[in-house]
Write a protein that holds these residues in place. Sequence first.
Motif, PDB file in Angstrom:
ATOM      1  N   LEU A 166      50.949 -40.472 -53.728  1.00 41.55           N
ATOM      2  CA  LEU A 166      52.644 -40.252 -53.755  1.00 41.55           C
ATOM      3  C   LEU A 166      52.938 -41.199 -52.479  1.00 41.55           C
ATOM      4  O   LEU A 166      51.909 -41.417 -51.975  1.00 41.55           O
ATOM      5  CB  LEU A 166      52.686 -39.020 -53.952  1.00 41.55           C
ATOM      6  N   GLU A 188      46.105 -37.356 -49.597  1.00 35.76           N
ATOM      7  CA  GLU A 188      45.744 -36.212 -50.807  1.00 35.76           C
ATOM      8  C   GLU A 188      44.217 -36.012 -51.012  1.00 35.76           C
ATOM      9  O   GLU A 188      43.461 -37.091 -51.280  1.00 35.76           O
ATOM     10  CB  GLU A 188      46.161 -36.759 -52.214  1.00 35.76           C
ATOM     11  N   ASN A 219      49.109 -32.233 -53.098  1.00 37.76           N
ATOM     12  CA  ASN A 219      50.424 -32.182 -53.924  1.00 37.76           C
ATOM     13  C   ASN A 219      50.295 -31.933 -55.431  1.00 37.76           C
ATOM     14  O   ASN A 219      51.269 -31.796 -56.047  1.00 37.76           O
ATOM     15  CB  ASN A 219      51.022 -33.861 -53.732  1.00 37.76           C
ATOM     16  N   TRP A 227      48.715 -33.318 -57.937  1.00 42.18           N
ATOM     17  CA  TRP A 227      48.723 -33.962 -59.014  1.00 42.18           C
ATOM     18  C   TRP A 227      47.083 -33.948 -59.976  1.00 42.18           C
ATOM     19  O   TRP A 227      47.001 -33.966 -60.962  1.00 42.18           O
ATOM     20  CB  TRP A 227      48.624 -35.609 -58.250  1.00 42.18           C
ATOM     21  N   ASP A 240      60.512 -35.906 -57.967  1.00 47.71           N
ATOM     22  CA  ASP A 240      59.899 -36.819 -58.825  1.00 47.71           C
ATOM     23  C   ASP A 240      60.165 -38.087 -58.228  1.00 47.71           C
ATOM     24  O   ASP A 240      59.397 -39.155 -57.692  1.00 47.71           O
ATOM     25  CB  ASP A 240      59.844 -37.069 -60.263  1.00 47.71           C
ATOM     26  N   ARG A 287      56.800 -40.795 -58.084  1.00 50.83           N
ATOM     27  CA  ARG A 287      56.090 -40.733 -59.308  1.00 50.83           C
ATOM     28  C   ARG A 287      56.579 -39.681 -60.226  1.00 50.83           C
ATOM     29  O   ARG A 287      56.906 -38.627 -60.214  1.00 50.83           O
ATOM     30  CB  ARG A 287      54.520 -40.135 -59.264  1.00 50.83           C
ATOM     31  N   ALA A 304      55.527 -35.389 -61.112  1.00 47.98           N
ATOM     32  CA  ALA A 304      54.872 -34.836 -59.720  1.00 47.98           C
ATOM     33  C   ALA A 304      55.083 -33.370 -59.782  1.00 47.98           C
ATOM     34  O   ALA A 304      54.389 -32.677 -59.006  1.00 47.98           O
ATOM     35  CB  ALA A 304      55.319 -35.770 -58.464  1.00 47.98           C
ATOM     36  N   LEU A 345      53.275 -31.359 -62.161  1.00 45.72           N
ATOM     37  CA  LEU A 345      51.962 -31.176 -61.731  1.00 45.72           C
ATOM     38  C   LEU A 345      51.536 -30.226 -60.491  1.00 45.72           C
ATOM     39  O   LEU A 345      50.480 -29.353 -60.476  1.00 45.72           O
ATOM     40  CB  LEU A 345      51.353 -32.524 -61.600  1.00 45.72           C
TER      41      LEU A 345
END
Length: 368
Positions: free
Chosen positions: A57, A100, A126, A128, A157, A162, A165, A168
């Motif tokens: 992200l 991440e 995050n 994802w 998002d 993305r 986001a 998720l």
Amino acid sequence: MIIEGVERGVMNLPVLGRLYRKRAAGLKRRFCLLLNRLGILKPYTFVQWLATNRCNLSCPFCETSSGEAGPGELSMEEARGLIDDLCSMGVKRLLISGGEPLMRQDICEIMAYANRRNLLLGLATNGWFVQEMENALRKLKFFLYFTSMDGMPEYHDRSRGRANAFSLAMGGLELFARMGTPVRIVNTVVHPGNIPHLEGMVEIIRNSAATSWRLSPVSNVGRAESSAGYDLSGEQLHYLADFIRRNRKSVNLEFGESHAYLGCFTENAVGKPFFCGAGLTRCSIMPDGEVVGCHQIFDRSFSEGNIREKAFSRIWQEGFSRFRGNATPSTCLGCAYFHGCLGGCWAEMEKRGSCMKSVWHNGNKTHL
């Protein structure tokens, strides 16, 4: 962890709790400095390891300016050696973050090794990749799950760059709730662009799997350091404090740890007493092994050493002098709030040259 238990007990006592809040930062600092003089100070809150700088992200105010993997990130063997060293010195908690962290291919193997060494794990992500990695994550034990939400779903998002986001991130919370992880924190980094979203987020957070919601004004670090428009005004800080006060009964809501000192400026302080544990109860290890005292400033100019050149246990024992002195910042001399905050967030003091007191007092208590 013993200190945390004692603090909870004291805070439950009406009169003593109020007195303690006014002096908590100074008391805890003196206790830590005593332990340091005795040679038994440990990072009892946690050691944070930024496992990678990679991130899928693109947050405009990312503290670590994450994106691509940095050069010379620690290998698996080096990570295992770090874990062995942490265990040998009695560290109990390891917070895995990034970037991440779940983008690192060997991260679950490293976390499994930490569990085998009886380290309690925290994960800052995050969200994802959480659901697609469910089988591997379920084999691990965590004390903390930490994720961020920037606003209502579409705004989040867009801010992250993305689609999906937000959903998720919510799904990650739900999975870790099913796994029985006791502490599940949602952090919202607050700035003028998303502060109008807070009211709408209350119901979402209340119905989520989060156990706590923290609101943190943007710090002048990472990508935000070179960007304009993220600073909150005094009026907005007052609004934020009032928002927390109004909604604490329905949501476990408070300032983020780095900005909990703002509660000192309010008539009826909310949340936990503030204490900046940088270099005293916590520190961070960057992807390439550089050790910094703070968990917000990831700047090599503040490095205490590199674990490739010296064991972390030695760095902890011999370094961090900038955090372990008794000097009072000149901007704090004569401040009525000093004993409750000791200058506030160390990162903020370094970057701004002061805490946010002057901003707070330039505001008023009207709503936005």
